[in-house]
Design an enzyme around this catalytic site. Structure first.
Site, PDB file in Angstrom:
ATOM      1  N   HIS A 197      74.702  17.077 -56.069  1.00 32.26           N
ATOM      2  CA  HIS A 197      73.781  18.197 -56.301  1.00 32.26           C
ATOM      3  C   HIS A 197      74.644  19.325 -56.854  1.00 32.26           C
ATOM      4  O   HIS A 197      75.377  19.981 -56.110  1.00 32.26           O
ATOM      5  CB  HIS A 197      73.089  18.617 -55.002  1.00 32.26           C
ATOM      6  CG  HIS A 197      72.116  19.734 -55.180  1.00 32.26           C
ATOM      7  ND1 HIS A 197      70.757  19.582 -54.972  1.00 32.26           N
ATOM      8  CD2 HIS A 197      72.284  21.024 -55.570  1.00 32.26           C
ATOM      9  CE1 HIS A 197      70.145  20.734 -55.219  1.00 32.26           C
ATOM     10  NE2 HIS A 197      71.056  21.622 -55.585  1.00 32.26           N
ATOM     11  N   ASN A 221      69.228  13.264 -46.777  1.00 35.72           N
ATOM     12  CA  ASN A 221      69.120  14.589 -46.150  1.00 35.72           C
ATOM     13  C   ASN A 221      67.903  14.695 -45.239  1.00 35.72           C
ATOM     14  O   ASN A 221      67.020  15.525 -45.428  1.00 35.72           O
ATOM     15  CB  ASN A 221      69.111  15.704 -47.206  1.00 35.72           C
ATOM     16  CG  ASN A 221      67.938  15.613 -48.163  1.00 35.72           C
ATOM     17  OD1 ASN A 221      67.462  14.521 -48.487  1.00 35.72           O
ATOM     18  ND2 ASN A 221      67.470  16.755 -48.645  1.00 35.72           N
ATOM     19  N   LYS A 247      76.473  11.036 -51.146  1.00 31.42           N
ATOM     20  CA  LYS A 247      75.853  12.229 -51.708  1.00 31.42           C
ATOM     21  C   LYS A 247      76.590  13.489 -51.280  1.00 31.42           C
ATOM     22  O   LYS A 247      76.815  13.724 -50.093  1.00 31.42           O
ATOM     23  CB  LYS A 247      74.383  12.315 -51.250  1.00 31.42           C
ATOM     24  CG  LYS A 247      73.612  13.541 -51.745  1.00 31.42           C
ATOM     25  CD  LYS A 247      73.431  13.519 -53.254  1.00 31.42           C
ATOM     26  CE  LYS A 247      72.722  14.776 -53.750  1.00 31.42           C
ATOM     27  NZ  LYS A 247      71.274  14.645 -53.840  1.00 31.42           N
ATOM     28  N   ASP A 249      63.637  12.668 -58.271  1.00 32.12           N
ATOM     29  CA  ASP A 249      63.826  13.686 -57.227  1.00 32.12           C
ATOM     30  C   ASP A 249      62.490  13.998 -56.556  1.00 32.12           C
ATOM     31  O   ASP A 249      62.235  15.137 -56.146  1.00 32.12           O
ATOM     32  CB  ASP A 249      64.468  14.959 -57.783  1.00 32.12           C
ATOM     33  CG  ASP A 249      64.976  15.903 -56.685  1.00 32.12           C
ATOM     34  OD1 ASP A 249      65.125  15.452 -55.533  1.00 32.12           O
ATOM     35  OD2 ASP A 249      65.208  17.086 -56.970  1.00 32.12           O
TER      36      ASP A 249
END
Length: 348
Positions: free
Chosen positions: A140, A45, A103, A251
């Site tokens: 997520h 991201n 993802k 994370d």
């Protein structure tokens, strides 16, 4: 009474969820991960998300260029799923060893997720291809509807997205990332061998009181957000049980100080410098050090079908203070547990 251990020697661990950013930030943060971990699943991201094989190859090279001499580190790249992603591009990247996983960010769930998936149906052909390939889907797990309370996003996601998806694609390998609730802990525990979870140090160490009582602590603010104590305890009990489908995923998510300490601060904890020792402290508190190595170094490779690292890492019981800040070119970075004393640290 047995004296507490002074040294923990484990197989070199991996970080199955890390944000390394780009540019000057990448150059600053990569060594904190590459020094300790053999591999890391790198989140895609960026401001311009990693959606093609060529973009992933270029990003991987920028990461490798930032790894100091003497660090034996392999970044494992991921593809950012979008509504318009080409399944053939994803398959090519997987077969060529560029993409380890893909993802799924629900649109607007977290940092740089505006390009994310609007609905699972929109990417079903891609997910079906992943199931056939045996390619892991990293999730997520939060819904982002405006009418859902931020503390309920994860539990709602299980019921409305995760379970229907896994019912449809029964052989799809799924990692439920950075789980934060007793609901998710129970869901993963009850799942089959195609479902695993990562857990961060902050969600094992803290709950929302730590972030909000006595003043707002922006450096504990991350997404998914810290939950109440009963959820923290459920996560601690899951890892302490020796459950083999939960593994280390920090994370670690750096933001410059001025983007954290502001009226509308960014979500993310830069925990790479202290994460491994933080996990060790939790396992020690839970009388579960017997399961520490598996969580850090064995469970992840087993789920991904990768070999265990050949090297070793030693942690020593040696109280050290985490620095208050780390210099950036034009700002600073406040690490997780800044200024605090930790009892386990990695032997250099």
């Amino acid at each position: 009474m047995t004296a507490p251990s002074q040294v923990l020697k484990i197989r070199r661990p991996d970080d199955w969820h890390v944000h390394l950013r780009d540019g000057d930030m990448l150059k600053t943060v990569v060594p904190y991960t590459s020094e300790i971990y053999g591999r890391a699943i790198v989140m895609p991201n960026l401001a311009s998300p990693i959606t093609t094989v060529d973009a992933a190859i270029a990003y991987r090279q920028r990461i490798l260029d930032a790894v100091p001499a003497g660090h034996d580190f392999t970044p494992l790249m991921t593809c950012y799923l979008t509504d318009s992603l080409d399944a053939d591009e994803l398959e090519r990247g997987f077969h060529e060893g560029v993409f380890t996983a893909a993802k799924l960010y629900p649109a607007n769930a977290t940092t740089n997720s505006s390009h994310g998936v609007t609905s699972v149906d929109a990417i079903m052909p891609v997910l079906e291809r992943m199931e056939k390939l045996g390619m892991p889907l990293l999730v997520h797990g939060e819904v982002t509807h405006a009418d859902v309370d931020i503390f309920d996003r994860e539990a709602r996601f299980i019921d409305t997205v995760m379970e229907p998806l896994r019912q449809r694609l029964t052989a799809l390998k799924v990692v439920f990332e950075h789980i934060t609730t007793k609901d998710a802990a129970q869901y993963v525990r009850d799942g089959n061998d195609y479902l695993a979870a990562t857990i961060t140090p902050q969600h094992l160490m803290f709950n929302r009181n730590d972030m909000l009582v006595g003043g707002i602590r922006p450096h504990l603010y991350c997404l998914p957000i810290l939950k109440r104590n009963i959820h923290q305890q459920a996560l601690r009990e899951l890892v302490a049980s020796g459950f083999t489908r939960a593994f280390l995923g920090t994370d670690s998510a750096p933001h410059s100080r001025h983007r954290k300490e502001t009226s509308c601060g960014c979500a993310g904890c830069f925990n790479a410098p202290s994460a491994l020792g933080s996990y060790a402290a939790v396992f020690e508190e839970m009388n579960a050090l017997a399961h520490f190595e598996a969580f850090c170094s064995l469970n992840g490779p087993q789920f991904y079908g990768l070999p265990v690292n050949t090297g070793w890492v030693e942690l020593v019981r040696d109280e050290q203070q985490i620095p208050e800040n780390i210099a950036l070119a034009d700002d600073s970075l406040v690490p997780f547990l800044a200024g605090e004393t930790v009892r386990w640290s990695v032997k250099k």
